[in-house]
Design a protein around this motif. Structure first.
Motif, PDB file in Angstrom:
ATOM      1  N   ASP A  85       1.349  -1.300  -0.112  1.00 58.56           N
ATOM      2  CA  ASP A  85       0.063   0.283  -0.129  1.00 58.56           C
ATOM      3  C   ASP A  85       1.188   1.180  -0.457  1.00 58.56           C
ATOM      4  N   PRO A  86       1.997   1.383  -1.125  1.00 57.02           N
ATOM      5  CA  PRO A  86       2.663   2.169  -1.041  1.00 57.02           C
ATOM      6  C   PRO A  86       1.733   3.733  -0.690  1.00 57.02           C
ATOM      7  N   LEU A  87       1.115   4.242  -1.826  1.00 57.78           N
ATOM      8  CA  LEU A  87       0.139   5.006  -2.040  1.00 57.78           C
ATOM      9  C   LEU A  87      -0.141   6.299  -0.812  1.00 57.78           C
ATOM     10  N   ARG A  88      -0.375   5.371  -0.098  1.00 53.05           N
ATOM     11  CA  ARG A  88      -0.231   5.956   1.312  1.00 53.05           C
ATOM     12  C   ARG A  88       0.306   6.694   1.547  1.00 53.05           C
ATOM     13  N   ILE A  89       2.030   6.457   2.002  1.00 53.50           N
ATOM     14  CA  ILE A  89       2.583   7.371   2.007  1.00 53.50           C
ATOM     15  C   ILE A  89       2.716   8.999   1.218  1.00 53.50           C
ATOM     16  N   VAL A  90       2.188   9.073   0.373  1.00 57.15           N
ATOM     17  CA  VAL A  90       2.022   9.958  -0.359  1.00 57.15           C
ATOM     18  C   VAL A  90       0.529  10.606   0.583  1.00 57.15           C
ATOM     19  N   GLU A  91      -0.442  10.236   0.315  1.00 54.91           N
ATOM     20  CA  GLU A  91      -1.896  10.446   1.736  1.00 54.91           C
ATOM     21  C   GLU A  91      -1.082  10.668   2.333  1.00 54.91           C
ATOM     22  N   THR A  92      -0.527  10.367   3.846  1.00 54.03           N
ATOM     23  CA  THR A  92       0.511  10.859   4.495  1.00 54.03           C
ATOM     24  C   THR A  92       1.338  12.276   4.441  1.00 54.03           C
ATOM     25  N   ALA A  93       1.767  11.751   3.012  1.00 53.03           N
ATOM     26  CA  ALA A  93       3.466  13.566   3.366  1.00 53.03           C
ATOM     27  C   ALA A  93       2.152  14.696   2.855  1.00 53.03           C
ATOM     28  N   LYS A  94       0.908  14.520   2.097  1.00 51.03           N
ATOM     29  CA  LYS A  94       0.074  15.911   2.083  1.00 51.03           C
ATOM     30  C   LYS A  94      -0.412  16.187   3.314  1.00 51.03           C
ATOM     31  N   ILE A  95      -1.072  15.778   4.293  1.00 49.46           N
ATOM     32  CA  ILE A  95      -0.805  15.694   5.665  1.00 49.46           C
ATOM     33  C   ILE A  95      -0.095  16.115   6.292  1.00 49.46           C
ATOM     34  N   LEU A  96       1.169  15.951   5.789  1.00 46.34           N
ATOM     35  CA  LEU A  96       2.288  16.937   7.033  1.00 46.34           C
ATOM     36  C   LEU A  96       2.406  17.522   6.156  1.00 46.34           C
ATOM     37  N   ASP A  97       2.635  17.623   5.248  1.00 45.22           N
ATOM     38  CA  ASP A  97       3.505  19.088   4.338  1.00 45.22           C
ATOM     39  C   ASP A  97       2.163  20.343   5.042  1.00 45.22           C
ATOM     40  N   ALA A  98       0.232  19.731   5.107  1.00 46.12           N
ATOM     41  CA  ALA A  98      -0.283  20.927   4.819  1.00 46.12           C
ATOM     42  C   ALA A  98      -0.248  21.563   6.228  1.00 46.12           C
ATOM     43  N   GLN A  99       0.774  20.940   7.290  1.00 45.36           N
ATOM     44  CA  GLN A  99       0.462  21.026   8.172  1.00 45.36           C
ATOM     45  C   GLN A  99       2.296  22.046   8.381  1.00 45.36           C
ATOM     46  N   GLY A 100       2.744  21.920   7.612  1.00 42.85           N
ATOM     47  CA  GLY A 100       3.488  22.622   7.181  1.00 42.85           C
ATOM     48  C   GLY A 100       4.840  21.629   8.307  1.00 42.85           C
ATOM     49  N   VAL A 101       5.461  20.287   8.476  1.00 39.86           N
ATOM     50  CA  VAL A 101       6.314  19.807   8.872  1.00 39.86           C
ATOM     51  C   VAL A 101       7.005  19.912   8.134  1.00 39.86           C
ATOM     52  N   PRO A 102       8.254  20.579   8.611  1.00 39.85           N
ATOM     53  CA  PRO A 102       9.403  19.873   8.031  1.00 39.85           C
ATOM     54  C   PRO A 102       9.949  18.709   7.613  1.00 39.85           C
ATOM     55  N   PHE A 103       9.956  17.578   6.316  1.00 38.83           N
ATOM     56  CA  PHE A 103      10.068  16.130   6.192  1.00 38.83           C
ATOM     57  C   PHE A 103      10.712  15.781   4.845  1.00 38.83           C
ATOM     58  N   ARG A 104      11.684  14.584   4.933  1.00 31.56           N
ATOM     59  CA  ARG A 104      11.715  14.392   3.311  1.00 31.56           C
ATOM     60  C   ARG A 104      11.913  12.838   3.905  1.00 31.56           C
ATOM     61  N   TRP A 105      10.917  12.382   2.712  1.00 29.71           N
ATOM     62  CA  TRP A 105      10.964  10.758   2.633  1.00 29.71           C
ATOM     63  C   TRP A 105      11.149   9.893   1.781  1.00 29.71           C
ATOM     64  N   ILE A 106      12.097   8.766   2.538  1.00 26.74           N
ATOM     65  CA  ILE A 106      13.316   7.675   1.202  1.00 26.74           C
ATOM     66  C   ILE A 106      11.866   6.796   1.431  1.00 26.74           C
ATOM     67  N   VAL A 107      11.805   6.215  -0.379  1.00 25.48           N
ATOM     68  CA  VAL A 107      10.845   5.148  -0.432  1.00 25.48           C
ATOM     69  C   VAL A 107      12.089   4.164  -1.347  1.00 25.48           C
ATOM     70  N   VAL A 108      12.188   3.438  -0.889  1.00 29.71           N
ATOM     71  CA  VAL A 108      12.882   2.530  -0.871  1.00 29.71           C
ATOM     72  C   VAL A 108      12.973   1.231  -1.214  1.00 29.71           C
ATOM     73  N   GLY A 109      12.905   0.537  -2.860  1.00 31.61           N
ATOM     74  CA  GLY A 109      12.279  -0.663  -3.154  1.00 31.61           C
ATOM     75  C   GLY A 109      11.415  -0.074  -4.631  1.00 31.61           C
ATOM     76  N   ASP A 110      10.899  -0.669  -5.571  1.00 32.49           N
ATOM     77  CA  ASP A 110      10.257  -1.253  -6.747  1.00 32.49           C
ATOM     78  C   ASP A 110       9.226  -2.150  -6.656  1.00 32.49           C
ATOM     79  N   GLY A 111       9.254  -1.888  -8.162  1.00 31.74           N
ATOM     80  CA  GLY A 111       7.030  -2.257  -8.218  1.00 31.74           C
ATOM     81  C   GLY A 111       6.465  -2.161  -8.616  1.00 31.74           C
ATOM     82  N   GLU A 112       5.046  -2.501  -9.185  1.00 29.81           N
ATOM     83  CA  GLU A 112       4.368  -3.064 -10.608  1.00 29.81           C
ATOM     84  C   GLU A 112       3.167  -1.326 -10.182  1.00 29.81           C
ATOM     85  N   LEU A 113       3.340  -0.263  -8.608  1.00 31.50           N
ATOM     86  CA  LEU A 113       3.033   0.424  -8.499  1.00 31.50           C
ATOM     87  C   LEU A 113       4.007   1.453  -8.058  1.00 31.50           C
ATOM     88  N   ALA A 114       5.072   1.680  -9.088  1.00 32.97           N
ATOM     89  CA  ALA A 114       6.097   2.626  -9.135  1.00 32.97           C
ATOM     90  C   ALA A 114       6.001   3.929 -10.066  1.00 32.97           C
TER      91      ALA A 114
END
Length: 384
Positions: A213-242
């Motif tokens: 379920d890697p697309l939930r990473i983006v949904e969570t990142a949207k929330i953090l970004d909207a709240q002004g939280v500074p972050f960098r999220w590295i995603v290691v891996g490959d697959g059909e949803l890349a």
């Protein structure tokens, strides 16, 4: 003999390397790579002998390489007609004390039964769901009972197998072994992908496929970004949803915040430098990356699936969440968390006991349906 589907980066290949490194202290080990044409991203330990098999399961490949009048083509065709293509792959001439089908995703689990001579034979099951088509399920129902033992890598994986095959009585649990010292050493490598001042350093490692379920990473990142939280999220891996993940990142303006880096030779340099490990899996067999993060003392935010709930009882610094809002809330608090060390020996203790029992068991276990050391199809003539 340990047969594995491939050495592409992933939990099965990594756990195989740790398994072989542990066993080589008392055993001579041959490793058979079933799909030897695929990229090899996980290195086998020194002292482990790699073997290759000539031949092919494919009728088309046999036709192109050997011709329609060749014996190889005839054998491939006969195997295909019987819907058992692995019978076209030559038998290994060497006889073994133990033969292990370490992967569950290809025909090698049938090949080990039909074409390998060994006193004892074991299979491993590494998945948190049974999603194979009916044609594969029929073969699994035929072949799994013929192993001395089938080892699921967690209670969750064992439950999956027992639900798929209620009559299967030879299933035990043997968790994956992890290379604790190797992880610690690899984690010391520099990681420029987390520059100074990038904010909270988040990490997710795993195949970019629906069960993770890697697309939930983006949904969570949207929330953090909207709240002004500074972050960098590295995603290691490959697959059909890349591809879908990259598109979603761009659509939401998160290109500098969420960074997919594909498969990595050393994913532990990211783990050693992150502030929090996050995983959104829908289901897991044995959560290897969570154990690896525990070795490095990392705080973890994980979905509340049963294998992760088990981890929260055995490992330190694990917090569970239900949705993206809860995940974002945990991440915001991560730097203030009190870090407790997990005894790494706890992680491997059960796996070591299980492997020792596997190596010293007597031939002809409860699941054996054939004479030990006698493959079901021992001659080429059986194909005819």
């Amino acid at each position: 003999l340990v047969a594995v589907d491939s050495l592409m980066m992933g939990g099965i290949a990594k756990s195989l390397a740790a398994f072989a490194a542990y066993c080589r202290e008392t055993c001579d080990i041959d490793v058979l790579i079933w799909r030897s044409s695929l990229p090899e991203e996980v290195r086998l330990p020194d002292g482990v002998n790699r073997i290759c098999l000539p031949g092919t399961e494919s009728v088309r490949t046999a036709y192109k390489s050997r011709g329609v009048l060749s014996r190889g083509f005839a054998v491939s065709l006969c195997g295909a007609l019987r819907k058992k293509r692995w019978l076209a792959v030559p038998r290994i001439r060497k006889a073994y004390d133990i033969a292990i089908a370490y992967s569950h995703v290809s025909n090698l689990k049938y090949y080990v039964i039909d074409r390998v001579r060994a006193k004892r034979k074991y299979a491993f099951y590494h998945h948190g769901a049974y999603t194979f088509p009916e044609s594969v399920k029929r073969l699994d129902a035929e072949y799994y009972p013929r192993y001395d033992r089938v080892f699921a890598v967690s209670e969750a994986a064992r439950t999956v197998l027992r639900e798929a095959f209620p009559a299967l009585e030879n299933v035990s649990v043997l968790p994956n072994l992890i290379d604790i010292e190797g992880i610690r050493q690899s984690a010391k490598a520099p990681c420029p992908e987390y520059p100074d001042g990038c904010g909270i350093r988040l990490l997710t490692v795993g195949r970019l496929s629906p069960e993770k379920d890697p697309l939930r990473i983006v949904e969570t990142a949207k929330i953090l970004d909207a709240q002004g939280v500074p972050f960098r999220w590295i995603v290691v891996g490959d697959g059909e949803l890349a591809g879908a993940m990259k598109e979603t990142i761009l659509e939401n303006g998160l290109r500098e915040k969420v960074i997919p880096v594909g498969n990595q030779e050393n994913p532990y340099r990211f783990m050693g430098n992150c502030d929090c490990y996050v995983q959104f899996s829908r289901y897991e067999a044995d959560p290897l990356t969570v154990k690896e993060a525990a070795v490095l003392g990392k705080p973890m935010a994980l979905t509340g699936i049963p294998p992760f709930r088990d981890c929260s009882r055995d490992l330190r610094n694990v917090t569970l969440f239900n949705d993206e809002e809860e995940a974002a809330s945990l991440i915001r608090k991560i730097r203030g968390m009190r870090i407790e060390e997990t005894d790494p020996q706890v992680i491997n203790r059960k796996a070591r006991r299980g492997i020792d029992a596997l190596l010293h068991a007597k031939p002809g276990g409860a699941g054996s349906k054939q004479k030990a050391g006698t493959p079901a199809n021992d001659r080429e003539e059986d194909l005819r």
